[in-house]
Design a protein around this motif. Structure first.
Motif, short mmCIF file in Angstrom:
data_model
loop_
_atom_site.label_atom_id
_atom_site.label_comp_id
_atom_site.label_asym_id
_atom_site.label_seq_id
_atom_site.Cartn_x
_atom_site.Cartn_y
_atom_site.Cartn_z
N ALA A 176 -4.34 15.08 0.24
CA ALA A 176 -5.33 14.38 1.05
C ALA A 176 -6.24 13.52 0.17
O ALA A 176 -6.61 12.40 0.55
CB ALA A 176 -6.15 15.38 1.86
N LYS A 177 -6.60 14.03 -1.02
CA LYS A 177 -7.43 13.25 -1.95
C LYS A 177 -6.67 12.00 -2.42
O LYS A 177 -7.23 10.90 -2.49
CB LYS A 177 -7.82 14.10 -3.15
N ASP A 178 -5.38 12.21 -2.77
CA ASP A 178 -4.58 11.08 -3.24
C ASP A 178 -4.46 10.02 -2.15
O ASP A 178 -4.56 8.81 -2.42
CB ASP A 178 -3.19 11.55 -3.66
N ASN A 179 -4.23 10.44 -0.92
CA ASN A 179 -4.11 9.48 0.19
C ASN A 179 -5.41 8.72 0.38
O ASN A 179 -5.40 7.51 0.64
CB ASN A 179 -3.73 10.21 1.47
N LEU A 180 -6.54 9.43 0.26
CA LEU A 180 -7.83 8.75 0.40
C LEU A 180 -8.03 7.76 -0.74
O LEU A 180 -8.49 6.62 -0.51
CB LEU A 180 -8.96 9.78 0.41
N ASN A 181 -7.69 8.17 -1.95
CA ASN A 181 -7.83 7.24 -3.09
C ASN A 181 -6.91 6.04 -2.93
O ASN A 181 -7.26 4.92 -3.36
CB ASN A 181 -7.51 7.97 -4.39
N ASP A 182 -5.73 6.25 -2.33
CA ASP A 182 -4.77 5.16 -2.18
C ASP A 182 -5.18 4.15 -1.11
O ASP A 182 -4.50 3.13 -0.95
CB ASP A 182 -3.38 5.73 -1.85
N THR A 183 -6.25 4.42 -0.39
CA THR A 183 -6.74 3.40 0.56
C THR A 183 -7.33 2.22 -0.19
O THR A 183 -7.51 1.15 0.39
CB THR A 183 -7.81 3.99 1.50
N ILE A 184 -7.63 2.41 -1.48
CA ILE A 184 -8.02 1.28 -2.34
C ILE A 184 -6.77 0.84 -3.10
O ILE A 184 -6.24 1.58 -3.91
CB ILE A 184 -9.14 1.66 -3.31
N VAL A 185 -6.29 -0.36 -2.81
CA VAL A 185 -5.08 -0.89 -3.44
C VAL A 185 -5.48 -1.65 -4.69
O VAL A 185 -6.32 -2.56 -4.64
CB VAL A 185 -4.33 -1.81 -2.46
N THR A 186 -4.90 -1.29 -5.83
CA THR A 186 -5.27 -1.89 -7.11
C THR A 186 -4.12 -2.69 -7.70
O THR A 186 -2.96 -2.55 -7.29
CB THR A 186 -5.70 -0.80 -8.11
N ALA A 187 -4.45 -3.53 -8.67
CA ALA A 187 -3.44 -4.34 -9.35
C ALA A 187 -2.59 -3.46 -10.26
O ALA A 187 -3.12 -2.71 -11.07
CB ALA A 187 -4.10 -5.44 -10.18
N PRO A 188 -1.25 -3.52 -10.14
CA PRO A 188 -0.39 -2.68 -10.97
C PRO A 188 -0.34 -3.12 -12.43
O PRO A 188 0.01 -2.33 -13.30
CB PRO A 188 0.98 -2.83 -10.31
N PRO A 221 0.83 -1.22 0.00
CA PRO A 221 0.00 0.00 0.00
C PRO A 221 0.85 1.25 0.00
O PRO A 221 1.98 1.26 0.49
CB PRO A 221 -0.79 -0.13 1.31
N LYS A 222 0.31 2.35 -0.54
CA LYS A 222 1.00 3.63 -0.52
C LYS A 222 0.74 4.39 0.76
O LYS A 222 1.45 5.35 1.08
CB LYS A 222 0.56 4.47 -1.72
N VAL A 223 -0.33 4.00 1.49
CA VAL A 223 -0.65 4.61 2.77
C VAL A 223 -0.80 3.50 3.81
O VAL A 223 -0.97 2.32 3.47
CB VAL A 223 -1.95 5.44 2.70
N SER A 224 -0.73 3.87 5.07
CA SER A 224 -0.84 2.89 6.15
C SER A 224 -2.29 2.81 6.65
O SER A 224 -3.05 3.77 6.57
CB SER A 224 0.07 3.29 7.32
N THR A 241 -10.50 4.11 5.94
CA THR A 241 -10.49 5.44 5.32
C THR A 241 -10.77 6.58 6.29
O THR A 241 -10.68 7.75 5.90
CB THR A 241 -11.57 5.50 4.22
N ARG A 242 -11.10 6.30 7.56
CA ARG A 242 -11.57 7.36 8.45
C ARG A 242 -10.56 8.49 8.62
O ARG A 242 -10.91 9.68 8.51
CB ARG A 242 -11.94 6.77 9.82
N THR A 243 -9.32 8.15 8.90
CA THR A 243 -8.29 9.18 9.10
C THR A 243 -8.10 10.02 7.84
O THR A 243 -7.98 11.26 7.91
CB THR A 243 -6.96 8.53 9.49
N TYR A 244 -8.12 9.38 6.68
CA TYR A 244 -7.86 10.08 5.44
C TYR A 244 -9.04 10.94 5.01
O TYR A 244 -8.85 12.00 4.39
CB TYR A 244 -7.47 9.08 4.36
N ARG A 245 -10.26 10.52 5.37
CA ARG A 245 -11.42 11.38 5.11
C ARG A 245 -11.37 12.64 5.97
O ARG A 245 -11.68 13.75 5.52
CB ARG A 245 -12.72 10.62 5.35
#
Length: 346
Positions: free
Chosen positions: A128-140, A31-34, A59-63
């Motif tokens: 902050a938007k990028d961090n929130l989006n990064d809570t969804i981990v996708t296939a590279p 993941p890019k975020v913890s 996602t709570r912290t990032y929202r």
């Protein structure tokens, strides 16, 4: 001793080498975020496509961070707007001499400062938007997941915790080695390393032929222990091939004219040469031969033998060069029709 009478033949020569299937890309997805894994959309062993969601983190912290950044950006924008309004008013007052140039210049500098503050606040919103989006981990990339996928509830640290390993699956690659002698022979006969052609076939461990052809995409520029390493790409739309499978690469056939087929059991390796025992005038004569490949149970000899030579195929251990022997032609060792036509086997 048992012998085989040699005669020149024109045959279709194949190069067959053992190989192993590998993946071009194999990476651990991190993941890019913890955060704690709250949702899991896949299971180990599944095939996924590029961009497909694999996991969701808390996602709570990032929202909250996004809401705070948006509020700061709105405040900075309001301050900047008010400063611009004051500057417009000061612009009229300075023309009439109601305010000094110093007051006007101070307000103009304040507007520039507030504009920079707006830009900084908007950057924080984007982060902050990028961090929130990064809570969804996708296939590279498109590939197959391994069985090391973590479960819901796992706390993942950004850039540290592997969630699952993904391997590319189409195409897959087959790695194989070729001896120096085989390599040099192909270069001489065909004028380059493209001798293996663009339509390599692949024989699977059960003896069946893979339904797609492949071609060489990489050649190691140096030799290792007398071997040259190659990598060939094969389409794998049905996911039949899997990394780690053992296979056999079968090259395009080469027409070898005026070659001799000698039972491989008759070939005697001696240092860096290949020798055969021949019966000549009732005595054993040892000859050095040039082996350029195999054909079923036979070795293909391009030089060193003459038509009509009686090659000893059984009993070599009982004789020495110059010894008188009685030749018994072994009819079973004569090359006949060999079911080795890879063009029709698939």
């Amino acid at each position: 001793v048992s012998t085989n009478t040699i005669s020149p033949l024109t045959i279709e020569q194949y190069v067959t080498v053992s190989s192993k299937v590998s993946s071009d890309n194999e990476v651990s997805v991190m993941p890019k975020v913890s955060g704690t894994v709250t949702e899991k959309y896949v299971s180990g062993g599944e095939r996924v496509t590029v961009g497909q969601p694999l996991y969701r983190l808390d996602t709570r912290t990032y929202r909250s961070n996004l809401a705070s950044a948006q509020a700061d950006a709105a405040k900075a924008a309001a301050t900047y707007q008010n400063a611009q309004t004051d500057l417009a008013r000061y612009n009229k007052l300075i023309a009439s001499g109601a305010i000094s140039h110093q007051v006007y210049d101070t307000q103009k500098a304040a507007v520039s400062e507030y504009r920079s503050a707006v830009n900084a606040a908007q950057a924080q919103v984007q982060i902050a938007k990028d961090n929130l989006n990064d809570t969804i981990v996708t296939a590279p990339f498109t590939g197959t997941l391994s069985m090391d996928d973590v479960n819901v509830g796992t706390y993942a640290t950004a850039g540290t915790t592997p969630l699952v390993t993904i391997s590319s699956s189409d195409p897959l690659y087959v790695q194989f080695d070729m001896s120096e002698a085989e390599y040099l022979n192909l270069v001489r006969e065909n004028g380059g390393t493209s001798a293996l052609g663009d339509t390599l076939k692949l024989q699977l461990s059960d003896g069946s032929m893979y339904g797609y052809t492949g071609k060489i995409v990489q050649i190691n520029p140096s030799m290792n222990g007398g071997q040259i390493s190659f990598k060939a790409a094969f389409p794998n739309p049905g996911n039949l091939l899997m990394p780690g499978m053992f296979t056999t690469v079968v090259s395009d056939y080469q027409v070898a004219a005026n070659s001799m087929l000698v039972p491989t059991q008759a070939i005697i390796p001696l240092l860096d040469k290949n020798m055969v025992d021949v019966v000549s005038g009732g005595k054993v004569v040892q000859k050095a031969v040039n082996v350029i490949g195999t054909y079923g149970l036979y070795s293909i000899v391009s030089s060193g033998l003459n038509p009509g030579d009686e090659v000893i195929v059984a009993g070599q251990a009982k004789v020495v060069s110059g010894q008188a022997v009685q030749a018994d032609v072994d009819s079973h060792s004569r090359p006949g029709k060999i079911d080795h036509d890879y063009r029709d086997s698939d």
